[in-house]
Motif scaffolding. Sequence first.
Motif, PDB file in Angstrom:
ATOM      1  N   LEU A 110       5.232  -6.182   3.823  1.00 26.15           N
ATOM      2  CA  LEU A 110       5.394  -4.992   4.672  1.00 26.15           C
ATOM      3  C   LEU A 110       4.186  -4.819   5.589  1.00 26.15           C
ATOM      4  N   LEU A 111       3.004  -5.061   5.061  1.00 25.53           N
ATOM      5  CA  LEU A 111       1.778  -4.987   5.859  1.00 25.53           C
ATOM      6  C   LEU A 111       1.834  -5.981   7.016  1.00 25.53           C
ATOM      7  N   GLU A 112       2.277  -7.189   6.731  1.00 22.57           N
ATOM      8  CA  GLU A 112       2.389  -8.239   7.748  1.00 22.57           C
ATOM      9  C   GLU A 112       3.374  -7.852   8.849  1.00 22.57           C
ATOM     10  N   LEU A 113       4.498  -7.232   8.455  1.00 31.14           N
ATOM     11  CA  LEU A 113       5.555  -6.899   9.417  1.00 31.14           C
ATOM     12  C   LEU A 113       5.333  -5.579  10.144  1.00 31.14           C
ATOM     13  N   PHE A 114       4.706  -4.600   9.480  1.00 32.27           N
ATOM     14  CA  PHE A 114       4.642  -3.252  10.052  1.00 32.27           C
ATOM     15  C   PHE A 114       3.248  -2.647  10.104  1.00 32.27           C
ATOM     16  N   GLY A 115       2.221  -3.369   9.654  1.00 33.33           N
ATOM     17  CA  GLY A 115       0.871  -2.812   9.648  1.00 33.33           C
ATOM     18  C   GLY A 115       0.720  -1.805   8.524  1.00 33.33           C
ATOM     19  N   GLY A 116      -0.262  -0.934   8.637  1.00 29.55           N
ATOM     20  CA  GLY A 116      -0.526   0.060   7.598  1.00 29.55           C
ATOM     21  C   GLY A 116      -1.619  -0.423   6.664  1.00 29.55           C
ATOM     22  N   ARG A 117      -1.453  -0.151   5.365  1.00 33.76           N
ATOM     23  CA  ARG A 117      -2.455  -0.579   4.386  1.00 33.76           C
ATOM     24  C   ARG A 117      -1.771  -0.781   3.032  1.00 33.76           C
ATOM     25  N   VAL A 118      -2.414  -1.566   2.181  1.00 37.69           N
ATOM     26  CA  VAL A 118      -1.935  -1.803   0.821  1.00 37.69           C
ATOM     27  C   VAL A 118      -3.030  -1.381  -0.138  1.00 37.69           C
ATOM     28  N   SER A 119      -2.660  -0.625  -1.161  1.00 37.88           N
ATOM     29  CA  SER A 119      -3.624  -0.256  -2.202  1.00 37.88           C
ATOM     30  C   SER A 119      -3.094  -0.744  -3.543  1.00 37.88           C
ATOM     31  N   GLY A 120      -4.003  -1.045  -4.448  1.00 35.70           N
ATOM     32  CA  GLY A 120      -3.626  -1.509  -5.775  1.00 35.70           C
ATOM     33  C   GLY A 120      -4.525  -2.651  -6.192  1.00 35.70           C
ATOM     34  N   PRO A 121      -4.384  -3.108  -7.401  1.00 36.08           N
ATOM     35  CA  PRO A 121      -3.344  -2.674  -8.324  1.00 36.08           C
ATOM     36  C   PRO A 121      -3.652  -1.316  -8.942  1.00 36.08           C
ATOM     37  N   LYS A 122      -2.607  -0.547  -9.090  1.00 34.03           N
ATOM     38  CA  LYS A 122      -2.670   0.727  -9.787  1.00 34.03           C
ATOM     39  C   LYS A 122      -2.217   0.478 -11.227  1.00 34.03           C
ATOM     40  N   ARG A 155       6.121   6.912  11.904  1.00 29.54           N
ATOM     41  CA  ARG A 155       7.295   7.353  12.666  1.00 29.54           C
ATOM     42  C   ARG A 155       8.025   6.150  13.280  1.00 29.54           C
ATOM     43  N   GLY A 156       7.269   5.185  13.795  1.00 33.68           N
ATOM     44  CA  GLY A 156       7.871   3.977  14.358  1.00 33.68           C
ATOM     45  C   GLY A 156       8.628   3.179  13.309  1.00 33.68           C
ATOM     46  N   PHE A 157       8.044   3.070  12.111  1.00 34.30           N
ATOM     47  CA  PHE A 157       8.723   2.367  11.016  1.00 34.30           C
ATOM     48  C   PHE A 157      10.052   3.039  10.701  1.00 34.30           C
ATOM     49  N   LEU A 158      10.035   4.368  10.547  1.00 31.78           N
ATOM     50  CA  LEU A 158      11.260   5.094  10.198  1.00 31.78           C
ATOM     51  C   LEU A 158      12.329   4.943  11.267  1.00 31.78           C
ATOM     52  N   MET A 159      11.936   4.993  12.526  1.00 27.53           N
ATOM     53  CA  MET A 159      12.918   4.848  13.600  1.00 27.53           C
ATOM     54  C   MET A 159      13.428   3.414  13.685  1.00 27.53           C
ATOM     55  N   THR A 160      12.601   2.448  13.288  1.00 29.73           N
ATOM     56  CA  THR A 160      13.014   1.046  13.304  1.00 29.73           C
ATOM     57  C   THR A 160      14.074   0.772  12.250  1.00 29.73           C
ATOM     58  N   VAL A 161      13.931   1.337  11.059  1.00 24.90           N
ATOM     59  CA  VAL A 161      14.888   1.074   9.972  1.00 24.90           C
ATOM     60  C   VAL A 161      16.023   2.097   9.920  1.00 24.90           C
TER      61      VAL A 161
END
Length: 103
Positions: free
Chosen positions: A46-58, A73-79
């Motif tokens: 998801l990070l590769e496709l849409f950016g953002g950040r990854v946290s973990g391991p939790k 907002r862009g992600f939500l409108m895309t899907v």
Amino acid sequence: GATKRPSLLDIAWVAGIYEGAGCAVRNGASTLVQVGQKGEWLPHKLLELFGGRVSGPKPHGMYVWACTGARARGFLMTVYTFLSPRRKEQARKAVGVDHVAVP
């Protein structure tokens, strides 16, 4: 940011993932989208496709992909087109609109 441009197949696949394992909320004036998953492959995809950040391991090996603001907002409108009515309503609330015009 994102390192790959998602194909239509990627977008439909991610919509299904979001449908089952994601959430979106309005946080003040901003939007937050998260997808939690056991293991790190999917959040990093998801990070590769849409950016953002990854946290973990939790605890229990959970990893969380998240994005905020315009990216969320862009992600939500895309899907959006691929989402169930319940998730579409959640997306509209998170983006802060009453309806979404989809061609």
